[in-house]
Write a protein that holds these residues in place. Sequence first.
Motif, PDB file in Angstrom:
ATOM      1  N   GLN A 190       0.840  -1.198   0.000  1.00 31.05           N
ATOM      2  CA  GLN A 190       0.000   0.000   0.000  1.00 31.05           C
ATOM      3  C   GLN A 190       0.877   1.250   0.000  1.00 31.05           C
ATOM      4  N   PRO A 191       0.941   1.942  -1.135  1.00 23.20           N
ATOM      5  CA  PRO A 191       1.780   3.139  -1.204  1.00 23.20           C
ATOM      6  C   PRO A 191       1.151   4.307  -0.458  1.00 23.20           C
ATOM      7  N   GLU A 192       1.989   5.110   0.200  1.00 18.96           N
ATOM      8  CA  GLU A 192       1.544   6.343   0.828  1.00 18.96           C
ATOM      9  C   GLU A 192       1.861   7.496  -0.125  1.00 18.96           C
ATOM     10  N   ARG A 193       1.830   8.706   0.410  1.00 16.05           N
ATOM     11  CA  ARG A 193       2.188   9.856  -0.429  1.00 16.05           C
ATOM     12  C   ARG A 193       3.601   9.719  -0.968  1.00 16.05           C
ATOM     13  N   ASP A 194       4.493   9.217  -0.105  1.00 19.57           N
ATOM     14  CA  ASP A 194       5.861   8.933  -0.534  1.00 19.57           C
ATOM     15  C   ASP A 194       5.901   7.481  -0.989  1.00 19.57           C
ATOM     16  N   LEU A 199       7.906   1.103  -3.379  1.00 19.23           N
ATOM     17  CA  LEU A 199       8.688   0.667  -4.535  1.00 19.23           C
ATOM     18  C   LEU A 199       9.947  -0.087  -4.124  1.00 19.23           C
ATOM     19  N   GLN A 200      10.502   0.286  -2.983  1.00 17.62           N
ATOM     20  CA  GLN A 200      11.645  -0.480  -2.481  1.00 17.62           C
ATOM     21  C   GLN A 200      11.233  -1.923  -2.190  1.00 17.62           C
ATOM     22  N   ARG A 201      10.065  -2.100  -1.570  1.00 17.04           N
ATOM     23  CA  ARG A 201       9.595  -3.452  -1.266  1.00 17.04           C
ATOM     24  C   ARG A 201       9.267  -4.217  -2.541  1.00 17.04           C
TER      25      ARG A 201
END
Length: 510
Positions: A190-194, A199-201
């Motif tokens: 689940q991406p946040e604002r950053d 993307l690293q995961r």
Amino acid sequence: MQTFRLLSTLFCILGTLECPVYPTDLVFALDISQDTTPQIFEQMREMVIAVVNNTQIRESNCPVGARVAVVSYNSDTHYLIRFSDFHNKQRLLEEIAKLSYQRSTGRRDTGASMRFVARNVFKRTLPGANMRKVAVFFSNGPSNNGDSLSTAVLEFSAFDIHPAVIAFKTIPSIYRAFAIGDTRLFQVIQPERDYTPALQRLQSCVLCYDKCKPDSSCFRAETPRARGYVDAAFILENSRKISPVEFQKLKDFLSAALDSFDISAEPETSLTGDRVAVLSHAPLEFRPRTQRSPVEIEFDFLTYGSKLRMKRHIQESIQQLNGVAAVGHAIQWTISNIFSEAPNQRKYKAIFVVSVGETSRWDKEVLRDSALRAKCLGYALFVLSLGDEYDNVEIEELASLPLEHHVVQLGRIHKAELGYAVKFLKPFLRLLKSEMNKYPQAQLKRKCTSISEQRPLYGPPKRIFAVDNTMSNGAKLLDAGSAFWEPTPYDFVTPGNPFSSGQQIIVPGN
């Protein structure tokens, strides 16, 4: 394009990580369902561009790097870019950048799209021990069909596909479905604002995951163990339709299937651990109007307390019987004599029917009746169908619902297909114990009520006498064939066992 520049900068930093150069088929699935906005679509597209920009793309026949395909989905799935369309990274990036938002009124069915990707997009993936199949799904909300998600997890496990879902909203149904995957590597991100952590995961735990050097941070927290174990009986068809080579492969399948169970070390006295029985049907001498058993017991729930001894028996002791198919009689006999007679019965009960074709004509009515009664008693009926000589109506009558969870149909037997069945089995057992499916199914409630007080169509009595024996009152006792096939008003079903009579059958003398 500001988002693209930020993400590209991010992946320039992430790119210092060394990824294994395994050949990979990589699929992106973009959510275009009715609640997806142009802004969400742009974020999905730019994330795909950033990932591809930092991925080694296969540009020749040399099996190094990734082939990329892109699909869109709502209730249906559509190709946007196929694996074979581009063999040049720059042209691939340009084509992805051209993808534009198209307004849709379709509802979201993530599970159906996953199944489409598994069965169609990955259909022509090259074989190989190091070949990786990765599917990244973008989702902007809950899926429309929970059963299709569970089915997708079973099929992804069997196809060795490594999935990740990038979720812009909370999607508990996908978390629940992914929990039955036995690898604990199916990712929900689940991406946040950053977007950096997400993307690293995605890179470290999906695109660059190295199974030879597993990163423990990539594993999901283990879900609590289901409170319950299973009694499972495998009914193996040993008919004359199976060649000796195919029969050996079936034995290899049974041996491998045992690894999916947590076998009880003390099956007779312990309340913990799974128990497995293996039965063969049908012996060469079996006919419905005889006293012959329709199965041969290879081992029951209490025989062995170790997988090693079970596997040794399978490989060394199971012999081909060369009889004719009698699946209905085999199910009926197995429940009456294996399940019902075993002490310390487990919470979950499953019957795995391994068959190469239709049952015998004289067995079909017994099959319909015994399968329905088994389902009404709470048994999960799973069918592994081998070969191409099978009646789909018969499978539907035999297997539990939903069929996608309880039927695996293979073509002619070969190692890859039986390997698929083995890898399907382990998450199926986790699904069974998760109680996401109910046994009996709600759809059967009316049918189960209607048969609850009826005797079975064919219920052999506990004791069988010869027809020539005449009692002192002049009554005659039925022979084995008559007792098996001729219902009488004196026969009835005992509680808990709707497959056999608790009394002798007496017919008044003439």
